[in-house]
Design a protein around this motif. Structure first.
Motif, PDB file in Angstrom:
ATOM      1  N   GLU A  37       1.037  -1.324   0.221  1.00  0.00           N
ATOM      2  CA  GLU A  37       0.150   0.120  -0.249  1.00  0.00           C
ATOM      3  C   GLU A  37       0.981   1.079  -0.192  1.00  0.00           C
ATOM      4  O   GLU A  37       0.670   2.534  -0.895  1.00  0.00           O
ATOM      5  CB  GLU A  37      -0.911   0.413   0.801  1.00  0.00           C
ATOM      6  CG  GLU A  37      -2.156   1.112   0.991  1.00  0.00           C
ATOM      7  CD  GLU A  37      -2.863   0.795   0.224  1.00  0.00           C
ATOM      8  OE1 GLU A  37      -3.224   2.183  -0.340  1.00  0.00           O
ATOM      9  OE2 GLU A  37      -3.393   0.232  -0.133  1.00  0.00           O
ATOM     10  N   GLU A  38       1.926   1.090   1.407  1.00  0.00           N
ATOM     11  CA  GLU A  38       2.518   2.170   1.136  1.00  0.00           C
ATOM     12  C   GLU A  38       3.871   2.850  -0.236  1.00  0.00           C
ATOM     13  O   GLU A  38       4.179   3.638  -0.826  1.00  0.00           O
ATOM     14  CB  GLU A  38       4.081   1.876   1.652  1.00  0.00           C
ATOM     15  CG  GLU A  38       5.113   3.098   2.125  1.00  0.00           C
ATOM     16  CD  GLU A  38       5.513   2.719   3.328  1.00  0.00           C
ATOM     17  OE1 GLU A  38       7.549   3.059   2.901  1.00  0.00           O
ATOM     18  OE2 GLU A  38       5.983   2.469   3.963  1.00  0.00           O
ATOM     19  N   GLN A  39       3.468   2.141  -1.251  1.00  0.00           N
ATOM     20  CA  GLN A  39       4.286   2.123  -2.776  1.00  0.00           C
ATOM     21  C   GLN A  39       3.596   2.175  -3.579  1.00  0.00           C
ATOM     22  O   GLN A  39       3.588   3.391  -4.259  1.00  0.00           O
ATOM     23  CB  GLN A  39       5.036   0.810  -3.078  1.00  0.00           C
ATOM     24  CG  GLN A  39       6.132   0.127  -2.368  1.00  0.00           C
ATOM     25  CD  GLN A  39       7.060  -1.294  -2.376  1.00  0.00           C
ATOM     26  OE1 GLN A  39       5.527  -1.902  -3.120  1.00  0.00           O
ATOM     27  NE2 GLN A  39       8.049  -1.607  -2.739  1.00  0.00           N
ATOM     28  N   TYR A  40       2.501   1.442  -3.557  1.00  0.00           N
ATOM     29  CA  TYR A  40       0.911   2.357  -4.325  1.00  0.00           C
ATOM     30  C   TYR A  40       1.165   4.186  -4.069  1.00  0.00           C
ATOM     31  O   TYR A  40       0.684   4.386  -5.516  1.00  0.00           O
ATOM     32  CB  TYR A  40      -0.407   1.209  -4.157  1.00  0.00           C
ATOM     33  CG  TYR A  40      -1.538   2.292  -4.277  1.00  0.00           C
ATOM     34  CD1 TYR A  40      -1.213   1.235  -5.944  1.00  0.00           C
ATOM     35  CD2 TYR A  40      -2.290   2.289  -4.073  1.00  0.00           C
ATOM     36  CE1 TYR A  40      -1.993   2.142  -7.031  1.00  0.00           C
ATOM     37  CE2 TYR A  40      -3.306   2.680  -5.158  1.00  0.00           C
ATOM     38  CZ  TYR A  40      -3.557   2.203  -6.244  1.00  0.00           C
ATOM     39  OH  TYR A  40      -3.978   2.826  -7.859  1.00  0.00           O
ATOM     40  N   GLN A  41       1.041   4.340  -3.155  1.00  0.00           N
ATOM     41  CA  GLN A  41       0.320   5.491  -2.475  1.00  0.00           C
ATOM     42  C   GLN A  41       1.375   6.406  -3.163  1.00  0.00           C
ATOM     43  O   GLN A  41       1.555   7.720  -4.183  1.00  0.00           O
ATOM     44  CB  GLN A  41       0.409   5.699  -1.389  1.00  0.00           C
ATOM     45  CG  GLN A  41      -1.157   5.470  -0.609  1.00  0.00           C
ATOM     46  CD  GLN A  41      -2.439   6.093  -1.672  1.00  0.00           C
ATOM     47  OE1 GLN A  41      -2.108   7.158  -1.313  1.00  0.00           O
ATOM     48  NE2 GLN A  41      -3.762   4.734  -1.537  1.00  0.00           N
ATOM     49  N   GLY A  42       3.256   5.926  -3.421  1.00  0.00           N
ATOM     50  CA  GLY A  42       4.283   6.481  -3.580  1.00  0.00           C
ATOM     51  C   GLY A  42       3.915   6.427  -5.437  1.00  0.00           C
ATOM     52  O   GLY A  42       4.188   7.824  -5.653  1.00  0.00           O
TER      53      GLY A  42
END
Length: 66
Positions: free
Chosen positions: A51-56
């Motif tokens: 999820e963190e990579q997706y938001q980035g």
């Protein structure tokens, strides 16, 4: 080349051998089939994204589009 073909394979005439050169579609079909089979055997899948990579990635997309 024609003379070589006639000497190495007496059961086929030189004209039969030269007609084989016109069958490029068959060679391309076989090569495409081999490539397809090999790629399918690799079992490629998209990588998992947290999820963190997706938001980035979404933030980077917004920056690039503006």
């Amino acid at each position: 080349m024609v003379r070589y073909i006639a000497l190495t394979n007496p059961t086929r005439s030189a004209t039969q051998e030269s007609n084989d050169c016109d069958r490029k579609w068959f060679t391309r079909l076989v090569v495409a089939g081999i490539i397809y089979t090999q790629l399918k055997e690799l079992n490629l899948k998209y990588p998992k994204v947290s999820e963190e990579q997706y938001q980035g990635l979404l933030n980077a997309k917004e920056i690039l589009e503006s």
